[in-house]
Design a protein around this motif. Structure first.
Motif, PDB file in Angstrom:
ATOM      1  N   HIS A 135     -20.369 -33.508 -19.643  1.00  0.00           N
ATOM      2  CA  HIS A 135     -20.598 -32.499 -18.585  1.00  0.00           C
ATOM      3  C   HIS A 135     -21.404 -33.060 -17.417  1.00  0.00           C
ATOM      4  N   TYR A 136     -21.539 -34.395 -17.358  1.00  0.00           N
ATOM      5  CA  TYR A 136     -22.291 -35.017 -16.254  1.00  0.00           C
ATOM      6  C   TYR A 136     -21.824 -34.414 -14.923  1.00  0.00           C
ATOM      7  N   CYS A 137     -22.788 -34.113 -14.059  1.00  0.00           N
ATOM      8  CA  CYS A 137     -22.486 -33.382 -12.812  1.00  0.00           C
ATOM      9  C   CYS A 137     -21.341 -34.021 -12.023  1.00  0.00           C
ATOM     10  N   ALA A 180     -21.480 -27.597 -25.305  1.00  0.00           N
ATOM     11  CA  ALA A 180     -22.129 -26.787 -24.276  1.00  0.00           C
ATOM     12  C   ALA A 180     -21.855 -25.303 -24.517  1.00  0.00           C
ATOM     13  N   SER A 230     -27.719 -34.469 -15.747  1.00  0.00           N
ATOM     14  CA  SER A 230     -27.295 -34.398 -17.142  1.00  0.00           C
ATOM     15  C   SER A 230     -26.688 -35.741 -17.575  1.00  0.00           C
ATOM     16  N   THR A 236     -30.979 -27.549 -19.488  1.00  0.00           N
ATOM     17  CA  THR A 236     -29.680 -27.054 -19.924  1.00  0.00           C
ATOM     18  C   THR A 236     -29.807 -26.792 -21.426  1.00  0.00           C
ATOM     19  N   ARG A 261     -11.417 -30.735 -16.186  1.00  0.00           N
ATOM     20  CA  ARG A 261     -12.297 -31.689 -15.510  1.00  0.00           C
ATOM     21  C   ARG A 261     -11.475 -32.781 -14.822  1.00  0.00           C
ATOM     22  N   HIS A 310     -11.777 -28.622 -21.730  1.00  0.00           N
ATOM     23  CA  HIS A 310     -12.720 -29.164 -20.752  1.00  0.00           C
ATOM     24  C   HIS A 310     -12.148 -30.413 -20.093  1.00  0.00           C
ATOM     25  N   ARG A 331     -27.565 -26.998 -25.527  1.00  0.00           N
ATOM     26  CA  ARG A 331     -26.390 -27.303 -26.340  1.00  0.00           C
ATOM     27  C   ARG A 331     -26.554 -26.589 -27.672  1.00  0.00           C
ATOM     28  N   LEU A 361     -16.252 -24.516 -16.335  1.00  0.00           N
ATOM     29  CA  LEU A 361     -16.290 -25.898 -16.822  1.00  0.00           C
ATOM     30  C   LEU A 361     -17.594 -26.199 -17.575  1.00  0.00           C
ATOM     31  N   LEU A 362     -18.671 -25.568 -17.110  1.00  0.00           N
ATOM     32  CA  LEU A 362     -19.999 -25.854 -17.668  1.00  0.00           C
ATOM     33  C   LEU A 362     -20.116 -25.549 -19.151  1.00  0.00           C
ATOM     34  N   ASN A 421     -15.413 -26.840 -23.855  1.00  0.00           N
ATOM     35  CA  ASN A 421     -15.558 -28.152 -24.490  1.00  0.00           C
ATOM     36  C   ASN A 421     -14.198 -28.695 -24.915  1.00  0.00           C
TER      37      ASN A 421
END
Ligand code: HEM
Length: 440
Positions: free
Chosen positions: A382-384, A81, A378, A323, A125, A121, A325, A113-114, A117
């Motif tokens: 990175h799933y919401c 990301a 997503s 989004t 997370r 991350h 990548r 966080l978005l 990686n």
């Protein structure tokens, strides 16, 4: 420091703007999509992107609108990301580094966080996930019902006889912002200020925005960060039982070394992600109900379908349209070679109408069996994080609204928000009509 701000704008938006305009002139669909603004229906362009191939070269990035390809990229270790400065040509990267405002990183800059990686991350997370456990989110169900009920009471009081109101202003915005205020342990009196900051910030998430708009978003970011800095310091001294306090405590209890910068970025992201998206889910859902009375009738006769209806709203009119990548190494996607550092725009909303996955994809159908296969939240690492909460707010918020005002109808044209990536309505004029009082 206007000069540094201008350089930041140049690196993030100015260069992209030039490429987009050039691309749009030569017919590139991505360029046309960006230049088309938020008023156009983007779906014919997504259809065109899908028809052109699994991944195609756009004006300033590669682009895909296919469900399978997007899912593979989101889950692949070959992609990450964000777009690190190192991935840009050397002089541009150097200018970007010189102009960095390290005190005020934005929602799509590290340590958000978005866009981080790997191990960093995962560490961050894990801390937030603990605060968003199924139990913690379930416990918010009653709060959501109470807040929605109070907002509907107020609508009834302020519009006796079922008069005219703006659904976004009075309901769709107010519900998520009050819930997020609770999650972050902030006073509801800050609601209007948050909405202003959130709107200004949201405007700069799109690619290629103008300098004036960018400056406004940087100002909002500075104000928000200053507020969060003092709020988080207070929570460290005196934690409450809100989710943010739990994140602070979780960070301290196992020496995870949650830095102030990380905590503030996290709080800022949850704040912005929490209501700038869910407002669109509720607004988009309401407008779809006005446009499809037969679907509303189905829900009236079987309210248990509201849960699936929310999935179909998310699929059909995605609150977050796309989004991106970048490739962390040379790789291939669907047989197409992709060089290291190449950016790929992932059209989540396009994937949601991919006929390979959804039969009659342009039909809005609240009974659709696989509506939940959308990519609106997503996929991959990175799933919401707020998906369960957003689903609950959408379901409770929309069901209670249409139960309280069974004759609710549109009253004049709705207006789109100016943002493209965050896709929703700025204003939805309605006539409330008669009321069905809910049992106390
Ligand atoms: C309808 C409402 C929502 C939609 C459509 C949505 C959509 C998304 C999407 C698409 C992403 C991932 C972006 C990517 O992969 O690059 C994301 C990430 C995230 N969302 Fe949401 N979101 C919603 C509501 C919420 C809420 C209510 C919260 C929090 C209260 C939230 C918190 C987050 C966070 C913290 C991330 C970052 C996760 C990570 O990068 O590991 N979202 N959201």
């Amino acid at each position: 420091m206007v000069v540094k701000s201008a350089v930041r704008w140049g690196v993030r938006h100015g260069l992209a703007q030039v490429a987009i305009k050039k691309g749009a002139r030569s017919g590139d669909p991505h360029g046309r999509l960006v230049l088309g603004g938020s008023d156009i229906d983007p779906h014919p362009i997504y259809d065109e992107m899908r028809a052109r191939g699994p991944v195609t070269m756009g004006a300033f990035a590669m682009v895909t609108a296919r469900h399978g390809v997007i899912t593979d990229i989101l889950k692949s270790d070959d992609f990450a990301a964000g777009l690190p400065l190192e991935a840009l040509p050397r002089p541009i990267a150097a200018a970007g580094r010189w102009a960095l405002d390290e005190q005020n990183p934005g929602p799509v800059e590290p340590p958000s966080l978005l866009v981080i990686n790997g191990v960093d991350h995962m560490r961050l997370r894990k801390l937030v996930s603990r605060a968003f456990t199924a139990r913690a989110v379930d416990a918010l169900g009653t709060d959501i019902e109470n807040v929605a009920g109070a907002l509907l009471d107020r609508l009834e009081r302020e519009h006796p006889g079922g008069g005219r109101a703006d659904l976004v202003h009075s309901y769709a915005h107010a519900l998520p912002v009050q819930i997020i205020a609770k999650i972050l342990g902030v006073p509801v009196s800050m609601q209007d200020t948050f909405l202003r900051w959130g709107d200004d910030l949201a405007s700069s998430i799109d690619i290629g925005v103008g300098f004036k708009q960018f400056r406004r978003s940087e100002q909002a970011l500075r104000s928000l960060n200053a507020w969060l800095r003092q709020h988080c310091a207070e929570l460290r001294r005196n934690p409450g039982d809100d989710l943010l306090s739990r994140v602070v405590l979780a960070g301290e209890s196992d020496d995870s070394e949650l830095t102030d910068a990380e905590l503030i970025a996290l709080a800022g992201l949850v704040l912005a992600a929490g209501f700038e998206t869910t407002v669109n889910l509720i607004g988009n859902g309401a407008v779809l109900m006005f446009e499809h009375p037969e679907q509303r009738e189905i829900l009236r006769s079987d309210p248990s379908l509201w849960r699936n209806a929310v999935e179909e709203v998310l699929r059909f009119d995605s609150p977050v349209q796309n989004t991106a990548r970048h490739a962390v190494r040379d790789t291939t996607v669907a047989g197409i070679p992709i060089r290291q550092n190449v950016l790929i725009a992932l059209m989540l909303a396009g994937a949601n109408r991919d006929p390979e996955v959804f039969a009659n994809p342009h039909t809005f159908d609240v009974t659709r069996a696989n509506a939940k296969d959308h990519l609106s939240f997503s996929a991959g690492p990175h799933y919401c994080l707020g998906a369960a909460l957003a689903r609950m707010e959408g379901e409770i918020g929309l069901r209670m609204l249409f139960e309280r005002f069974p004759d609710l109808r549109a009253d004049g044209p709705a207006q789109r928000r100016p943002t493209r990536l965050l896709h929703g309505w700025a204003s939805v004029p309605v006539r409330l009509g008669s009321t069905v009082s809910t049992p106390a």
